[in-house]
Design a protein around this motif. Structure first.
Motif: not given
Lengths: 410, 458, 414
Positions: B209-233
């Protein structure tokens, strides 16, 4: 059963056929509005063969020429020119880019509205094509004639363009020119190819070989009506009337036009609290005409009245005023509505011009109609008083020299 | 009026400005450049400039050339044709940056072609100090009256879903990250091995996945919508395992796992007033906390603040929408966030997340001249934006618009001290930066004050 | 008696000073926001003396002597103010509304109250110590509310007054009741039942004075005996100009009931003149701004704060409410902040008074709460500064002299 009915029938007066005016005649009026903003008192207007021969103050009329002396209260002005109307035409159009279409195909010469238009003093109509986007070209007609040909004053008047703040609307315009460019490019390549072949052919001496090399007469690539229309815009043989709603639309229009040079005017769709005032200066600087309705609008969020036609005019924009409602009753109320915005600040001479000469110029028929000047069509209104006063009636309408409504007395 | 061109004010001002120059007291940095008559100059003159970098320059001026900040300081050389806005007695802040917005630009997407630069909402957002906002995947400036120079960037804040409510989605995402990491490892190995074996085939990135590759390379940062402790951890662990820095939108229980998020290099986009009650089935701590921003910030998580409603609300309830971005920042301060960090959370931090920090978010030479002028502390509820400047041009003037002109009308001329909005604050009451602030002031000097002013509290 | 009390204090270790049974308490603060209706507003370098759960005295440290034996708490740079009062909330229990009938004058929210529920705990942490818990606005006459304190878990202790008010809704909400329900029928209903109720109250008065027969008991009309005797008020859900006008004219002018504009919103300020004539206070929120929307709502393009409007025309009894849960109870101070932001002059602490003494006075409980005055309940809020400022943190709350929330011990809730 029929007999008693017939007996009971009391004849209502059959409308008298409108008497013909002679080929050559003079009108004498205490006040004449030329349509260019000028007012002539004690005016004499000489008409021959449906054209205005001369107009001026206290001119001497040759003996033998019939003179129609008007009542002292009566005012003469050119026939009204409505540059943006669909009263009389029928049909509906799709949205899209089809600049090769003609509103003249939508004409319905027998339409009863034309008689009403004449009675209201409208002697020239610019019919725009139905549809959104870039739906086609308008046609200029006189409200008289049994066929499309007999009515038509000018086909291929302005190209109607609806502009909005959107990629598709902007792309329709800028893309049209790009499309023309690429057609020209292809055509140039085609010509170049043929030229080369021709050159080879010309250089070949061997008759046998030459036969094989003959490229034949030059055949241009297939015509593209869309590209052709935009090339017409560029070379000035076609003008455009571009509609916007908001100040933002206007900026997007300018952005879409870019470096492209062509002749266009602006139509502003009026809403209750419009914000077009933001770009009044910019519009004035562009020198384009603005088509508006004679309406008082409100400053957004307030009850403060704005006379946008007056604001445009004060900034130096040539103004074209069209009826508030595109209907027969709208035509009838037109002068009164113009009077209202004159009462609240629009200069009177600008207002008269905005319903006569300026729309005629916008439609590209300024050399024929719109003003009472020598050489122009004798489209004449005889009014019971000041054209912009509420109670003023149309006493008579003369279209190309002939009486088409009301009466004039010798 | 306040706006005047130098020309009209006559030679006196010009002479006064040239004087130090002639005496060689000031290095004429700008004057040395070739002046193009087409250049557009604009000066915010004599305000207290809160640069957003930690420095406060009292009674200083900001010179803008063609929409960019050319100089900040005192006794600046001001070109003849410059437009001058006298803001003595007022404060100058960087324009605020809204990490999210709705309905400010008229158009919804493709802003360059659909923006309504005269829209009421744009004026209202400017009145609230917002000069840059994200709309969908685009980031644009509120350059009222213009349709050019608007869009800064697009394709920002790509979203990823990772939630305990979607276990199969979680697994798929992990597999994508694993594939990306495997590919990168293979590629690194190939680069080493090919030195000895020139014919070695380059590993294929097929199925990666090219976008995942960019995140792993540090070229972009993914956004997560999360609020519960479990998801955040879990997101924090995922981030550490695959080496990317997550941006977490919501993050309501972030305060409970702040250290983990800090270690993962996370950034949080939070609403200080978010309310969620702890599930009664849980024994552990849970739910939202007013201290969320402060605790996250202390743990090294960069904090961006956005109100609950990112649009302009005309329903009569005030204080909860984008027009009250500073109020939301105020609630973060209530929970213990320093005023500097709170202001960062609505200026430079969102600018960073949106990748536009080189252009906006602070008042620095070379950045866009996007500034707001206020009658007091920007975080005070009574403060009004008097002028908003975007690209070196006044695009909002409180007195020129009808909305708020009648509220505490601006006096003619400079603002006297008693007219400023400085509840409970005087200059000598200003306190030092909170020690937990991770951004040390970059500028120092005699003029440099402190931005963390406000109510002093123990 | 005195000796007995001291003895008790010794025996009951852990008894808080200032509470009934505890010793006296002296709180030293940088500023005390006294918030009297027409008197002292601020005391700098103040001391607040608390004994037996009530405020014993407030004054500058330089003038007021701390009695011997009083526990002294120096609050440093913190401020102290009276607990806040919200007269329009629905979150103190489960009885939001009963809309089977339009007129429910006999319904009481009291049985549905849930003292110290999580929402009230948050409110307490925001300094809101007294609330009027009322039925919702889905019916024309919703029923009887109660005035209660937010921080006590036992109902008897939390209750300040029952009935706290008769709730009347003149907004658009009751028109959702069914077909044909409009302003005409709603106002007709209201007049009918109020006239019945007042006649009922008169009949009882006559009976009690020995001049009439004993009327037949009618549960749904009992509330009017309280109203007629001015022992409780009508709290109205009313918002726009027209609704507020009807609230004032019908309830106050025509029937002489004690009424206050509650949930006053938008352009309600256009009624300032008749509000002043009829001595009706304006409690505003949460929709306290009128956006320009001509032709009906004309503000000439301006954004009008309702509080600004009332104040401009000379009204001084301006207070704030949340309508929680529409806006959370803890955002009560923000309502005052926004009233100020959108034009209300706050130079004489109008925002603070609008959160405390004004609502306490209009609800008729100013003898107990609303200001730091001698003899009132020691409902005290310790805070870091301007109460309207969202940045201001609330550190501790006392209810009747008892510390019920303390960030030194509890997690900060707000």
């Amino acid at each position: 059963m029929l007999i008693p009915l017939l007996l009971a029938w009391t004849p209502t007066p059959v409308p008298q056929a409108i008497p013909d005016l002679p080929d050559l005649y003079a009108l004498k009026a205490s006040v004449l509005e030329t349509g260019t903003g000028e007012v002539i008192e004690h005016a004499v207007l000489l008409v021959e063969g449906g054209k205005v021969i001369t107009v001026g103050e206290d001119l001497v009329v040759e003996r033998g020429i019939p003179i129609y002396e008007l009542e002292p209260n009566q005012v003469v002005m050119p026939g009204l020119v409505n540059a943006y109307t669909r009263v009389g035409v029928t049909g509906s159009g799709p949205s899209g880019v089809q600049p090769w279409m003609h509103a003249s195909d939508e004409l319905y010469p027998a339409a009863g509205e034309y008689a009403k238009a004449r009675e209201a003093g409208v002697t020239t109509l610019g019919h725009y094509p139905s549809g959104n986007g870039i739906p086609g070209r308008s046609v200029v007609v006189r409200p008289k004639g049994a066929s499309a040909d007999a009515m038509t004053l000018k086909d291929d008047a302005y190209l109607k363009i609806i502009m909005s703040s959107s990629k598709s609307a902007k792309g329709s315009l800028s893309g049209g020119f790009k499309n023309a460019d690429s057609w020209l490019e292809k055509e140039a390549k085609n010509k170049e190819k043929w030229d080369k072949a021709k050159e080879k052919f010309d250089e070949e001496d061997d008759e046998e070989k030459k036969k094989k090399l003959d490229p034949g007469p030059y055949k241009p690539i297939k015509e593209d009506p869309k590209a052709a229309s935009f090339m017409e815009l560029r070379d000035g043989s076609l003008t455009a009337l571009i509609s916007v709603r908001t100040a933002g639309d206007y900026l997007h229009l300018i952005d879409a036009i870019g470096e492209e040079k062509f002749s266009w005017d602006l139509r502003v769709v009026m809403t209750r609290d419009m914000n077009i005032y933001h770009v009044i200066e910019k519009v004035a600087d562009s020198g384009r005409r603005v088509v508006l309705e004679p309406e008082i609008s409100l400053h957004p969020g307030t009850m403060r009245q704005r006379n946008l036609p007056a604001e445009f005019a004060r900034a130096g924009t040539p103004l074209v005023l069209v009826p508030r409602n595109d209907s027969v009753s709208g035509f009838e109320a037109w002068r009164r509505h113009v009077g209202e915005i004159v009462a609240s600040g629009l200069e009177r001479s600008v207002a008269i011009r905005a319903i006569t000469m300026e729309p005629a110029a916008l439609l590209g028929v300024g050399d024929r109609v719109g003003s009472l000047e020598a050489g122009k069509d004798a489209n004449i209104l005889i009014l019971s008083g000041d054209p912009l006063e509420p109670g003023t009636q149309v006493d008579a309408v003369i279209l190309e020299g002939a009486l088409v409504s009301g009466e004039v007395n010798l | 009026m306040h706006i005047q061109t130098n020309k009209k004010t006559g030679s006196l001002r010009a002479a006064a400005l040239f004087l130090p120059l002639a005496m060689g007291l000031v290095a004429p940095t700008v004057a040395q450049e070739d002046e193009d008559p087409a250049d557009e100059w604009f000066v915010l003159q004599g305000g207290d400039v809160y640069t957003g970098t930690g420095a406060v320059l009292r009674g200083a001026s900001v010179l803008s050339k063609n929409g960019k900040i050319a100089e900040i300081g005192y006794d600046l050389y001001i070109p003849e044709e410059a437009e001058i806005l006298d803001v003595a007695g007022y404060r100058v802040y960087p324009g605020l940056v809204a990490i999210e917005s709705r309905g400010l630009f008229g158009g919804s997407s493709d802003l360059a072609n659909s923006v309504d630069p005269f829209s009421k909402n744009m004026v209202l957002a400017l009145s609230a100090g917002v000069t840059t906002a994200r709309s969908g995947s685009e980031v644009a400036k509120l350059r009222a009256g213009h349709i050019d120079g608007l869009v800064l960037t697009s394709g920002v804040l790509p979203g990823l879903s990772y939630s305990k409510s979607n276990p199969s989605g979680k697994r798929t995402l992990r597999q994508k990250f694993e594939a990306a990491v495997r590919y990168l490892e293979a590629y690194a190995q190939w680069e080493i091995d090919k030195k000895s074996d020139k014919d070695l085939k380059e590993p294929s990135d097929k199925g990666v996945d090219s976008s995942i590759l960019r995140y792993v390379r540090g070229e972009a940062r993914p956004v997560f919508s999360a609020s519960t402790r479990t998801d955040l951890l879990e997101i924090a662990r995922l981030a550490q395992r695959f080496g990317f820095r997550p941006i977490i939108n919501g993050c309501q229980e972030g305060w409970i796992v702040a250290d983990e998020l800090g270690r993962a290099g996370a950034s949080a986009i939070i609403t200080a007033r978010d309310r969620s009650t702890k599930s009664e089935q849980l024994v552990r701590t849970g739910g939202s906390s007013i201290e969320n921003a402060a605790i996250l910030h202390r743990a090294g998580v960069s904090v961006t603040i956005i109100p609950g409603s990112a649009g302009i609300s005309l329903g009569g309830i005030v204080g909860r929408d984008l027009m009250h971005l500073t109020v939301e920042a105020g609630f973060a301060v209530r929970g213990g966030l320093s005023e500097k960090a709170a202001l960062d959370g609505i200026t430079i931090e969102p600018a960073r997340l949106l990748g536009v920090e080189a252009r906006v978010g602070s008042i620095e030479v070379g950045k866009d001249a996007d500034m707001i002028v206020t009658d007091g502390d920007i975080l005070h509820y009574q403060t009004f934006v008097q002028w908003a400047v975007v690209s070196g041009e006044v695009v909002y003037d409180k007195e020129a618009e009808l909305f708020f002109a009648h509220i505490r009308p601006r006096p003619e001329g400079s603002l006297s001290p008693e007219e400023r909005v400085d509840a409970g604050e005087t200059a000598d009451e200003e306190i030092e930066e909170d020690s937990d602030d991770s951004d040390p002031p970059e500028e120092s000097g005699e003029e440099a004050g402190d931005e963390g002013d406000g109510d002093s509290r123990p | 008696m005195l000796a007995a009390t001291s003895l008790l204090a010794l025996v009951a270790s852990g008894q808080e000073p200032g509470t009934p049974g505890g010793g006296g308490l002296a709180l030293l603060a940088t500023k005390a926001l006294v918030a009297e209706l027409d008197g002292r507003q601020v005391v700098d370098q103040a001391v607040v003396l608390v004994a037996e759960g009530v405020i014993e005295d407030v004054g500058p440290r330089s003038e007021l002597e701390i009695p011997e034996g009083y526990a002294v708490h120096d609050l440093g740079s913190y401020w102290i103010m009276p607990g806040l009062v919200d007269l329009h909330t629905h979150v103190s229990g489960s009885g939001i509304n009963d809309t089977v009938y339009q007129i429910n004058s006999g319904l009481r929210v009291a049985p549905t109250a849930q003292p110290a529920n999580p929402r009230l705990e948050l409110a307490l942490a925001a300094g809101v110590t007294t609330v009027l818990y009322i039925p919702g606005s889905g019916s024309n006459m919703g029923g009887q509310g109660i005035l209660m304190k937010t921080g006590f878990a036992e109902y008897e202790r939390a209750l300040v007054r029952d009935p706290g008010s008769l709730k009347i809704a003149q907004g658009d909400n009751p028109t959702r009741w069914g077909y044909g329900m409009g302003r005409l029928l709603m106002n007709h209903h209201l007049r009918k039942v109020i006239e019945q109720g007042l006649a009922y109250a008169q009949a009882w008065d006559a009976f009690e004075a020995g001049t009439g027969q004993k009327p037949e008991r009618a549960l749904r009309l009992d509330i009017f005996r309280e109203l007629a005797a001015h022992r409780t008020q009508v709290s109205t859900h009313t918002q726009y100009f027209q609704l507020v006008m009807m609230s004032i004219l019908m309830l106050s002018r025509d029937y002489d009931l004690d009424v206050y504009i509650d949930h006053g919103s938008f352009d309600s300020y256009l009624n300032t003149d008749i509000a002043l004539e009829n001595n009706v206070a304006a409690i505003l929120g949460p929709r306290e701004v009128m956006w320009p929307s001509p032709p009906r709502y004309r503000t000439d393009g301006q954004v009008h704060g309702s509080a600004w409007g009332f104040q401009q025309q000379g009204h001084t009894m301006i207070g704030f409410n949340t309508d929680a849960p529409v806006v959370p109870l803890e955002e009560l101070p923000l309502q005052a902040a926004m009233g100020t932001r959108y034009g209300m002059d706050n130079s004489a602490m109008q925002a603070v008074r609008g959160l405390t003494i004004v609502p306490a006075t209009v609800a008729g409980i100013d003898h107990r709460v609303g200001s730091l005055e001698r003899g009132k309940d020691a409902d005290l809020v310790i805070l870091s500064g301007d109460p309207a400022d969202p940045r201001t943190s609330i550190e501790q709350v006392y209810l009747e002299g008892e510390s019920v929330y303390d960030t030194a011990q509890d997690r900060r809730r707000w």
